[in-house]
Design an enzyme around this catalytic site. Structure first.
Site, PDB file in Angstrom:
ATOM      1  N   HIS A 142       7.785  67.668  22.125  1.00 35.09           N
ATOM      2  CA  HIS A 142       7.256  69.080  22.108  1.00 35.09           C
ATOM      3  C   HIS A 142       8.401  70.129  22.185  1.00 35.09           C
ATOM      4  CE1 HIS A 142       4.824  72.841  22.793  1.00 35.09           C
ATOM      5  NE2 HIS A 142       5.708  73.077  23.980  1.00 35.09           N
ATOM      6  N   LYS A 163      10.440  79.605  23.073  1.00 35.25           N
ATOM      7  CA  LYS A 163      11.085  78.747  21.917  1.00 35.25           C
ATOM      8  C   LYS A 163      10.814  79.363  20.590  1.00 35.25           C
ATOM      9  CE  LYS A 163       9.147  75.001  23.215  1.00 35.25           C
ATOM     10  NZ  LYS A 163       8.546  75.471  24.531  1.00 35.25           N
ATOM     11  N   ASP A 181       6.754  73.626  17.683  1.00 40.83           N
ATOM     12  CA  ASP A 181       5.738  72.988  18.460  1.00 40.83           C
ATOM     13  C   ASP A 181       5.750  71.462  18.590  1.00 40.83           C
ATOM     14  OD1 ASP A 181       3.551  73.444  20.426  1.00 40.83           O
ATOM     15  OD2 ASP A 181       2.348  72.338  18.815  1.00 40.83           O
ATOM     16  N   ARG A 247      29.604  77.243  34.080  1.00 36.79           N
ATOM     17  CA  ARG A 247      29.972  78.486  33.498  1.00 36.79           C
ATOM     18  C   ARG A 247      31.546  78.200  32.869  1.00 36.79           C
ATOM     19  NH1 ARG A 247      30.303  83.219  38.155  1.00 36.79           N
ATOM     20  NH2 ARG A 247      31.012  84.253  36.045  1.00 36.79           N
TER      21      ARG A 247
END
Length: 312
Positions: A142, A163, A181, A247
């Site tokens: 998915h 998404k 999907d 980071r």
């Protein structure tokens, strides 16, 4: 035990424009299940240990020439033993002459017999590549698969994280959609995964509040692609207060998909963040790493050199 996949012999015949000299059944009813092929030189010499009849057998000039050097009785015996082993199919390359005796043995033992005009090495390479794609192990995930600056980006995350909306924004910025999907992922080699959309939902995107949209019709043929290799996995997740996100980028993470490790990053989602731009940068940065330059490592090296210089 891993699932075994098959492909119809008719697909191989059509793909490589093979001449069929004998088929024991309709080519749609003959199934090929092995991605490996074999040149039966040893089998023509009578050695069948470790022989896999499931492989398509390729007979080139070397094997053909060897057969002609045998005495008629010996040749008949060797060919009979070979066809009696029941190979999935036999393909002669380079437009080689096939004797009536060979055709009769193929008919006797019910072995598909074909011929191609291509040279042996080129044909074998093309056939193996094709079979690896068609018969490779696969799973369905998915997610969303897009191509960004030539990089295949697999977007994962919980339902509703954004998404599909991000994929549409990337398409508007000139990139291409492969699947939304559901992404069918195949392992086509020891290092490569290829993704595509199930045919029924190909080129479609579901947008909450709007419904299903046809990306190809809305944005043109240049906005979609049938397949793409997977170079990077981006896991989208809602921003969690207190969670420490990378980071600098020194700590590389990977996701194992079908036994292949794909670089993965976790991308926090929050209001006001331009995900499409961040994903574009991630794609370019991933390509740069594959080309041998790691920005995080270079920055860390400069930092360490600076600290070392200060101590002096």
């Amino acid at each position: 035990m891993s699932e075994k996949y098959t492909i119809r012999l008719s697909s191989i015949i059509d793909k490589f424009n093979l001449e069929t000299l004998y088929l024991p059944d309709l080519p749609d009813n003959i199934l090929v299940s092995c991605a490996r092929v074999n040149r039966p030189g040893l089998q023509m010499a009578g050695y069948f240990d470790y022989y896999e009849k499931e492989r398509i057998q390729i007979i080139g000039k070397m094997e053909s020439q060897y057969i002609t050097t045998l005495e008629p009785e010996s040749r008949s015996e060797r060919l009979s033993a070979f066809f009696a082993s029941g190979p999935t199919g036999v393909i002669f390359t380079s437009s080689l002459v096939i004797t009536d005796e060979t055709i009769e043995l193929a008919e006797k033992f019910g072995v598909p017999l074909m011929r191609t005009t291509e040279r042996t090495s080129e044909f074998m390479a093309a056939l193996i590549a094709y079979l690896n794609v068609e018969l490779g192990p696969r799973i369905t995930r998915h997610g969303v698969l897009v191509e960004v600056y030539g990089e295949g980006i697999l977007l994962l995350g919980d339902s509703g994280v954004g998404k599909s909306e991000t994929a549409i924004e990337l398409v508007k910025r000139g990139h291409r959609l492969i699947a939304d999907d559901a992404v069918e992922i195949k392992r086509v080699s020891a290092t490569t995964l290829v993704g595509r959309a199930p045919e029924i939902i190909r080129h479609y995107v579901e947008l909450r509040g709007i419904g299903i949209v046809d990306v190809r019709r809305l944005f043109g043929m240049g906005s979609v692609k049938l397949t793409e290799k997977i170079d990077l996995v981006i896991n989208l997740e809602n921003w969690q207060d207190g969670k420490v996100y990378d980071r600098i980028g020194l700590n590389e993470e990977f996701m194992d998909i079908l036994g292949i490790k794909i670089p993965m990053i976790v991308l926090p989602v929050c209001p006001g963040r331009n995900l499409s731009v961040v994903i574009e940068v991630a794609a370019m940065n991933n390509r740069q790493k594959r080309m041998g330059y790691n920005t995080a490592e270079e920055f860390n090296k400069r930092l360490m050199d600076s600290i070392g210089g200060s101590e002096l």
